[in-house]
Design an enzyme around this catalytic site. Structure first.
Site, PDB file in Angstrom:
ATOM      1  N   ARG A   1       0.837  -1.208   0.000  1.00 19.70           N
ATOM      2  CA  ARG A   1       0.000   0.000   0.000  1.00 19.70           C
ATOM      3  C   ARG A   1       0.868   1.251   0.000  1.00 19.70           C
ATOM      4  O   ARG A   1       0.559   2.239  -0.663  1.00 19.70           O
ATOM      5  CB  ARG A   1      -0.952  -0.003   1.197  1.00 19.70           C
ATOM      6  CG  ARG A   1      -1.975   1.127   1.118  1.00 19.70           C
ATOM      7  CD  ARG A   1      -3.061   0.987   2.165  1.00 19.70           C
ATOM      8  NE  ARG A   1      -2.524   1.080   3.515  1.00 19.70           N
ATOM      9  CZ  ARG A   1      -3.213   0.777   4.612  1.00 19.70           C
ATOM     10  NH1 ARG A   1      -4.468   0.363   4.510  1.00 19.70           N
ATOM     11  NH2 ARG A   1      -2.677   0.888   5.805  1.00 19.70           N
TER      12      ARG A   1
ATOM     13  N   LYS B   1      -2.434   6.656   1.485  1.00 22.09           N
ATOM     14  CA  LYS B   1      -2.320   7.014   2.900  1.00 22.09           C
ATOM     15  C   LYS B   1      -1.353   8.193   3.010  1.00 22.09           C
ATOM     16  O   LYS B   1      -0.170   8.028   3.327  1.00 22.09           O
ATOM     17  CB  LYS B   1      -1.853   5.800   3.710  1.00 22.09           C
ATOM     18  CG  LYS B   1      -2.197   5.910   5.186  1.00 22.09           C
ATOM     19  CD  LYS B   1      -2.189   4.551   5.848  1.00 22.09           C
ATOM     20  CE  LYS B   1      -2.243   4.645   7.357  1.00 22.09           C
ATOM     21  NZ  LYS B   1      -3.470   5.227   7.902  1.00 22.09           N
TER      22      LYS B   1
ATOM     23  N   GLU C   1     -16.157   6.326   4.835  1.00 22.60           N
ATOM     24  CA  GLU C   1     -15.403   5.731   5.940  1.00 22.60           C
ATOM     25  C   GLU C   1     -15.297   6.707   7.091  1.00 22.60           C
ATOM     26  O   GLU C   1     -15.661   7.875   6.978  1.00 22.60           O
ATOM     27  CB  GLU C   1     -14.008   5.296   5.478  1.00 22.60           C
ATOM     28  CG  GLU C   1     -13.106   6.421   5.012  1.00 22.60           C
ATOM     29  CD  GLU C   1     -11.686   5.935   4.724  1.00 22.60           C
ATOM     30  OE1 GLU C   1     -11.205   5.036   5.421  1.00 22.60           O
ATOM     31  OE2 GLU C   1     -11.059   6.495   3.808  1.00 22.60           O
TER      32      GLU C   1
END
Ligand code: PLP
Ligand code: COI
Length: 339
Positions: free
Chosen positions: A82, A184, A220
């Site tokens: 990721r 992220k 989210e």
């Protein structure tokens, strides 16, 4: 090795300085060998792109103490991959998976005394991050990069841990439809600070964001993904290009189907159809599984299972996930990496 003296059962989620951190530098197209250091202060150029243009990304994963004293990492290769995707989005050099996982192991080994005792609920949270540094002022990719990992012993992220927490729907967006929500990167979290503060001031654990295009679907939580359990035993979690692809969420999708016999679905979760769900939760590395008591949406407050009790499916998912992480339940192939 003996642990340091901490109130392990009551740790929150805060910075505690540990002994060693890993640091590697990228220059002229390659990473140096990386090393461990006791220095927790970075000395970087005032022109660093991480400081001005948000050219940085980070990860979060945990080390878990098992009953036999050994230490587990949970799917660290997924965090490495990721981070590579975050790097691609922000034009930063990727860290090879092996280098990432090896650095995690080094940090845990040298800080072993900060991994809480088995059964205390405490874990060692690892925070890998990658930043653009070096002299620069124009809007372009940095000439140099730093990849570092530090760690802190932590307990529950949301107060109470495995207790129902209430959330509020935010009127703000944390990410744009084709923006950086799936990476992220710090900018998403900077955007979430004000909405998060406003939510907490009203006694909610955090806010929940809706999809930035239509504001009709749950995306989210600011620090975790959302899931709901339907009356007919479906585990449903939002599918969107602007949410963070949570490693915990993908693990739960698998466990829900393979171990609990639920139907696991990634799809749309409409805010005006919350009564389809009999249970709901927030999931992530820091949040683990935090049951959602209720959601405030404008003047409407929707309670799922209960504001005080945890639903049976959420409980089973929690037991399966944490059982695997702490080494008590057999893990699917490749999920656990021993330190
Ligand atoms: N969503 C956001 C915005 C997060 O910050 C996190 C934490 O990493 C998650 C979801 C959960 O992701 P993961 O399960 O990989 O920790
Ligand atoms: C994590 O769960 O690792 C996170 O990054 C969430 C939060 C601490 C930002």
């Amino acid at each position: 090795m003996s642990e340091v003296s901490l109130d392990w059962e009551n740790l929150g989620f805060g910075y505690i300085k540990t002994d060693f951190r890993y640091i590697a530098h990228w220059k002229d197209g390659k990473w140096d060998g990386g090393k461990l250091t006791t220095d927790n202060v970075l000395h970087i150029s005032e022109g660093s792109t991480a400081l001005h243009y948000g050219q940085q990304c980070f990860e979060g994963l945990k080390a878990y103490r098992c009953k036999d004293g050994s230490i587990n990492l949970f799917r660290p290769d997924e965090n490495a991959k990721r981070m590579q995707r975050s790097c691609q989005r922000l034009l930063m050099p990727e860290v090879p998976v092996e280098m990432f996982v090896d650095a995690c192991k080094q940090v845990v080994k040298t800080n072993e005394k900060f991994v809480g005792p088995y059964g205390s609920g405490a874990t060692l949270y690892l925070r890998p991050f990658l930043i653009g540094v070096g002299d620069n002022v124009g809007v372009h990719a940095a000439p140099e990069y730093i990849f570092s990992i530090f760690c802190c012993p932590v307990g529950a992220y949301f107060k109470g841990g495995m207790k129902p927490t209430n959330f509020i729907i935010s009127e703000y967006d944390r990410a744009a439809p084709q923006g950086t929500g799936a990476a992220k990167v710090g900018g998403n979290y900077a955007a979430s600070l004000l909405p998060g503060k406003e939510a907490k001031a009203r006694n909610f654990g955090d806010c929940i964001y809706l999809d930035p295009k239509t504001h009709t679907k749950i995306e989210e939580v600011g620090s975790a993904n959302f899931f709901g359990i339907t009356k007919d035993n479906q585990f449903v979690t939002p599918l969107s290009p602007s949410i963070l692809p949570s490693i915990t969420k993908y693990s739960l999708l698998y466990l829900a189907e393979q171990r609990l016999g639920l139907k696991a679905i990634e799809g749309d979760v409409y805010i005006d159809k919350l009564d389809e769900f009999v249970e709901a939760g927030a999931c992530g590395t820091a949040a683990v599984i935090t049951p959602i008591g209720g959601i405030q949406n404008g003047d409407d407050f929707h309670v799922f299972y209960s504001e005080t009790e945890v639903g049976p499916v959420t409980q089973k998912l929690y037991a399966e996930l944490t059982g695997i992480q702490f080494g008590d339940v057999a893990a699917p192939e490749g999920w656990i990496v021993k330190v």
